[in-house]
Design a protein around this motif. Structure first.
Motif, PDB file in Angstrom:
ATOM      1  N   SER A 155       0.800  -1.228   0.000  1.00 29.88           N
ATOM      2  CA  SER A 155       0.000   0.000   0.000  1.00 29.88           C
ATOM      3  C   SER A 155       0.830   1.274   0.000  1.00 29.88           C
ATOM      4  CB  SER A 155      -0.933  -0.005   1.216  1.00 29.88           C
ATOM      5  OG  SER A 155      -1.828  -1.088   1.173  1.00 29.88           O
ATOM      6  N   ARG A 156       1.998   1.256  -0.605  1.00 34.41           N
ATOM      7  CA  ARG A 156       2.854   2.443  -0.633  1.00 34.41           C
ATOM      8  C   ARG A 156       2.139   3.631  -1.281  1.00 34.41           C
ATOM      9  NH1 ARG A 156       8.445   4.090  -0.354  1.00 34.41           N
ATOM     10  NH2 ARG A 156       8.344   6.333  -0.718  1.00 34.41           N
ATOM     11  N   ARG A 157       1.475   3.428  -2.374  1.00 36.84           N
ATOM     12  CA  ARG A 157       0.794   4.525  -3.067  1.00 36.84           C
ATOM     13  C   ARG A 157      -0.381   5.061  -2.231  1.00 36.84           C
ATOM     14  NH1 ARG A 157      -0.958   3.189  -8.865  1.00 36.84           N
ATOM     15  NH2 ARG A 157      -1.182   5.459  -8.923  1.00 36.84           N
ATOM     16  N   ARG A 158      -1.040   4.204  -1.523  1.00 33.59           N
ATOM     17  CA  ARG A 158      -2.111   4.673  -0.625  1.00 33.59           C
ATOM     18  C   ARG A 158      -1.530   5.570   0.456  1.00 33.59           C
ATOM     19  NH1 ARG A 158      -6.310  -0.239   0.909  1.00 33.59           N
ATOM     20  NH2 ARG A 158      -7.221  -0.537  -1.175  1.00 33.59           N
ATOM     21  N   ARG A 159      -0.410   5.144   1.024  1.00 34.78           N
ATOM     22  CA  ARG A 159       0.208   5.963   2.060  1.00 34.78           C
ATOM     23  C   ARG A 159       0.618   7.324   1.523  1.00 34.78           C
ATOM     24  NH1 ARG A 159       2.254   0.769   3.251  1.00 34.78           N
ATOM     25  NH2 ARG A 159       4.262   1.134   2.203  1.00 34.78           N
ATOM     26  N   VAL A 376     -16.347  13.761   9.741  1.00 32.60           N
ATOM     27  CA  VAL A 376     -15.101  13.283  10.339  1.00 32.60           C
ATOM     28  C   VAL A 376     -14.343  12.441   9.322  1.00 32.60           C
ATOM     29  CG1 VAL A 376     -14.102  11.809  12.120  1.00 32.60           C
ATOM     30  CG2 VAL A 376     -15.986  13.343  12.699  1.00 32.60           C
ATOM     31  N   ALA A 377     -15.054  11.527   8.659  1.00 32.49           N
ATOM     32  CA  ALA A 377     -14.408  10.628   7.700  1.00 32.49           C
ATOM     33  C   ALA A 377     -15.348  10.338   6.541  1.00 32.49           C
ATOM     34  CB  ALA A 377     -13.990   9.328   8.382  1.00 32.49           C
ATOM     35  N   SER A 378     -14.753  10.019   5.397  1.00 31.66           N
ATOM     36  CA  SER A 378     -15.538   9.709   4.191  1.00 31.66           C
ATOM     37  C   SER A 378     -14.949   8.492   3.492  1.00 31.66           C
ATOM     38  CB  SER A 378     -15.534  10.901   3.222  1.00 31.66           C
ATOM     39  OG  SER A 378     -16.070  12.052   3.831  1.00 31.66           O
ATOM     40  N   PHE A 379     -15.838   7.624   2.989  1.00 25.95           N
ATOM     41  CA  PHE A 379     -15.422   6.461   2.199  1.00 25.95           C
ATOM     42  C   PHE A 379     -16.656   5.900   1.499  1.00 25.95           C
ATOM     43  CE2 PHE A 379     -16.397   4.953   6.482  1.00 25.95           C
ATOM     44  CZ  PHE A 379     -17.236   3.874   6.253  1.00 25.95           C
ATOM     45  N   ASP A 380     -16.441   4.917   0.640  1.00 28.55           N
ATOM     46  CA  ASP A 380     -17.534   4.269  -0.100  1.00 28.55           C
ATOM     47  C   ASP A 380     -17.841   2.916   0.527  1.00 28.55           C
ATOM     48  OD1 ASP A 380     -17.701   6.289  -2.219  1.00 28.55           O
ATOM     49  OD2 ASP A 380     -15.749   5.510  -2.870  1.00 28.55           O
ATOM     50  N   LYS A 388     -10.799   3.235  -5.567  1.00 25.50           N
ATOM     51  CA  LYS A 388      -9.662   3.835  -6.275  1.00 25.50           C
ATOM     52  C   LYS A 388      -9.120   5.026  -5.485  1.00 25.50           C
ATOM     53  CE  LYS A 388     -11.372   2.451 -10.831  1.00 25.50           C
ATOM     54  NZ  LYS A 388     -11.764   2.915 -12.206  1.00 25.50           N
ATOM     55  N   SER A 389      -8.790   4.787  -4.228  1.00 24.84           N
ATOM     56  CA  SER A 389      -8.411   5.869  -3.321  1.00 24.84           C
ATOM     57  C   SER A 389      -7.163   6.620  -3.774  1.00 24.84           C
ATOM     58  CB  SER A 389      -8.199   5.321  -1.910  1.00 24.84           C
ATOM     59  OG  SER A 389      -7.096   4.415  -1.889  1.00 24.84           O
ATOM     60  N   VAL A 390      -6.229   5.937  -4.415  1.00 27.32           N
ATOM     61  CA  VAL A 390      -4.988   6.602  -4.841  1.00 27.32           C
ATOM     62  C   VAL A 390      -5.302   7.719  -5.825  1.00 27.32           C
ATOM     63  CG1 VAL A 390      -2.819   6.291  -6.052  1.00 27.32           C
ATOM     64  CG2 VAL A 390      -3.596   4.556  -4.431  1.00 27.32           C
ATOM     65  N   GLU A 391      -6.229   7.447  -6.748  1.00 24.19           N
ATOM     66  CA  GLU A 391      -6.583   8.449  -7.750  1.00 24.19           C
ATOM     67  C   GLU A 391      -7.554   9.498  -7.224  1.00 24.19           C
ATOM     68  OE1 GLU A 391      -6.803   5.176  -8.208  1.00 24.19           O
ATOM     69  OE2 GLU A 391      -5.171   4.772  -9.631  1.00 24.19           O
ATOM     70  N   LYS A 394      -7.135  12.980  -3.464  1.00 21.76           N
ATOM     71  CA  LYS A 394      -6.883  14.412  -3.585  1.00 21.76           C
ATOM     72  C   LYS A 394      -8.171  15.176  -3.894  1.00 21.76           C
ATOM     73  CE  LYS A 394      -4.030  17.989  -3.993  1.00 21.76           C
ATOM     74  NZ  LYS A 394      -4.988  19.054  -4.329  1.00 21.76           N
ATOM     75  N   ASP A 395      -8.981  14.683  -4.809  1.00 18.36           N
ATOM     76  CA  ASP A 395     -10.235  15.352  -5.164  1.00 18.36           C
ATOM     77  C   ASP A 395     -11.198  15.368  -3.977  1.00 18.36           C
ATOM     78  OD1 ASP A 395      -9.342  15.803  -7.724  1.00 18.36           O
ATOM     79  OD2 ASP A 395     -10.232  13.967  -8.542  1.00 18.36           O
ATOM     80  N   ILE A 396     -11.251  14.269  -3.252  1.00 18.46           N
ATOM     81  CA  ILE A 396     -12.126  14.211  -2.076  1.00 18.46           C
ATOM     82  C   ILE A 396     -11.659  15.202  -1.015  1.00 18.46           C
ATOM     83  CG2 ILE A 396     -12.899  12.742  -0.165  1.00 18.46           C
ATOM     84  CD1 ILE A 396     -12.760  10.374  -2.149  1.00 18.46           C
TER      85      ILE A 396
END
Length: 412
Positions: A155-159, A376-380, A388-391, A394-396
């Motif tokens: 998960s390097r890109r996620r970090r 506080v937090a957002s996710f699907d 596709k959290s890596v992409e 930033k927009d979120i």
């Protein structure tokens, strides 16, 4: 034999036996003298008895009299307080009651905290699994919240997407710890072959960013319950925090809003905060989230007890310490969030269902932010994280973020 004597000729010997007649005045005087003598004797006896009684009364312990006086004073004080309560304003009375309640809560939390700190100190010294940032023989660093970001070798890109958005880096990260008491670490164990390529990759990344919490744990998807248990055990051995939080590395977080939300519960010692759910117990083999021990939850088709969804949740210090102390006997189910819920289910714990910790990605969190209800937090939900959290991270962050200055303006 009786001798008949004529009354006209009294017997000579009978006359000799008779004494002289006593005058009536003498008898009266004798009676009076006897009466006076008896009265005098009785009077002296009564005075002596009265004197003895008075001496006995004088010997009553002084503390008994003091207690009587104290009781009287207390009674007067109670009456005085009653008059104050009756004559005082109801608002003042309710204010005093509220202050007393707050003081009791604060005292209860302090006592509970001291007991837990003692217990965890003993446990951390005896548990060889608790390793990392010098887990023993050091003074615990005080903090408000420890945010553990669960991550993996792949998960390097996620970090990187997290570091570029809601997580400060470098000196800002250290400043956040020192000034706000907010500790943030990526949580990871080691590979099945310690010292291999995967571990060396993490070593290099840690040398660059210094934002990891390394666990003595073999990484693996089916070992998440074990990892969670060890994370809390390690965290309480390193930081004396009010709250300990776990979040996945594909979830967007607003730190300022998080801290403000947690601060509302800091007076309560046993708090479990998250988005509470009660999903189905899946008994079919081969499906995602299959529960091999489904039979423990009743008939097929039953649901789990209420527990916080695994993407993000927080627990207070006492609960994290409880997990640390009892780690060897805490049962691990297939799903990590179910395991945590099971560990806390039978305890005197307040479950807080905070829906701001599970907002959707835009437009959901964006609309709420525009309305003044920052999440506080957002996710699907469909992806158990941001799809596709890596992409998209930033927009979120640009659409639903609270602003980089928000966390620095929070006053704890």
């Amino acid at each position: 034999m009786c001798v008949m004597v004529s009354p006209m000729q009294p017997d000579t010997e009978s006359k000799k036996m008779r004494g002289k007649a006593v005058p009536g005045k003498a008898i009266v005087l004798l009676c009076i003298a006897s009466f006076l003598a008896g009265t005098l004797f009785t009077s002296q006896t009564w005075r002596r008895h009265k004197s003895e009684v008075q001496e006995q009364v004088a010997l009553i312990p002084a503390h008994v009299k003091a207690k009587k006086l104290q009781a009287t004073a207390m009674a007067k004080n109670v009456d005085h307080n009653k008059r104050i309560l009756v004559e005082g304003k109801s608002g003042d009375i309710m204010g005093e009651v509220a202050k007393t309640h707050q003081a009791i809560q604060s005292l209860d939390k302090k006592i509970s905290a001291l007991e837990m700190e003692l217990a965890v100190a003993r446990t951390s010294q005896a548990d060889p699994e608790i390793t990392g940032e010098k887990a023993s023989n050091h003074t615990l660093q005080k903090a408000f919240v420890v945010v553990g970001i669960n991550t993996a070798f792949s998960s390097r890109r996620r970090r990187e997407s997290v570091r570029e958005t809601w997580m400060p880096q470098g000196e800002k990260l250290k400043k956040l710890e020192q000034e706000k008491g907010i500790v943030i670490r990526f949580v990871i164990g080691h590979s099945a072959t310690p010292g291999g390529v995967l571990d060396k990759t993490i070593d290099a990344e840690e040398a660059e960013y210094d934002d990891f919490l390394r666990l003595n744990h073999v990484e693996g998807y089916h070992e998440l319950s074990t990892k969670t248990r060890l994370y809390f055990s390690t965290a309480v051995s390193l930081w004396n925090a009010e709250f300990y939080m776990k979040i996945d590395d594909d979830v967007h977080l607003n730190l300022g809003t998080l801290v403000t939300s947690l601060a509302r519960y800091r007076s309560k010692p046993r708090i479990y905060i998250g988005c509470m759910k009660s999903g189905p117990v899946l008994s079919q083999k081969g499906v995602k989230y299959h529960e091999p021990e489904y039979w423990k939850f009743g008939e097929e088709g039953n649901k789990y007890f209420r527990h916080a969804t695994g993407q993000i949740y927080a627990i207070s210090r006492d609960l994290a310490t409880y997990i640390s102390i009892n780690a060897p006997i805490l049962h691990r189910y297939a799903n990590e969030d179910v395991s945590l819920g099971a560990w806390l289910f039978g305890l005197e714990v307040e479950h807080v269902d905070d829906r701001s910790m599970c907002c959707g990605t835009p437009p959901d969190c964006e609309w709420k932010s525009q309305a003044g209800n920052v999440c506080v937090a957002s996710f699907d939900w469909s992806c158990s994280g941001i799809c596709k959290s890596v992409e998209r991270m930033k927009d979120i962050h640009d659409s639903c973020g609270e602003g980089d200055a928000a966390v620095w303006n929070v006053d704890l």
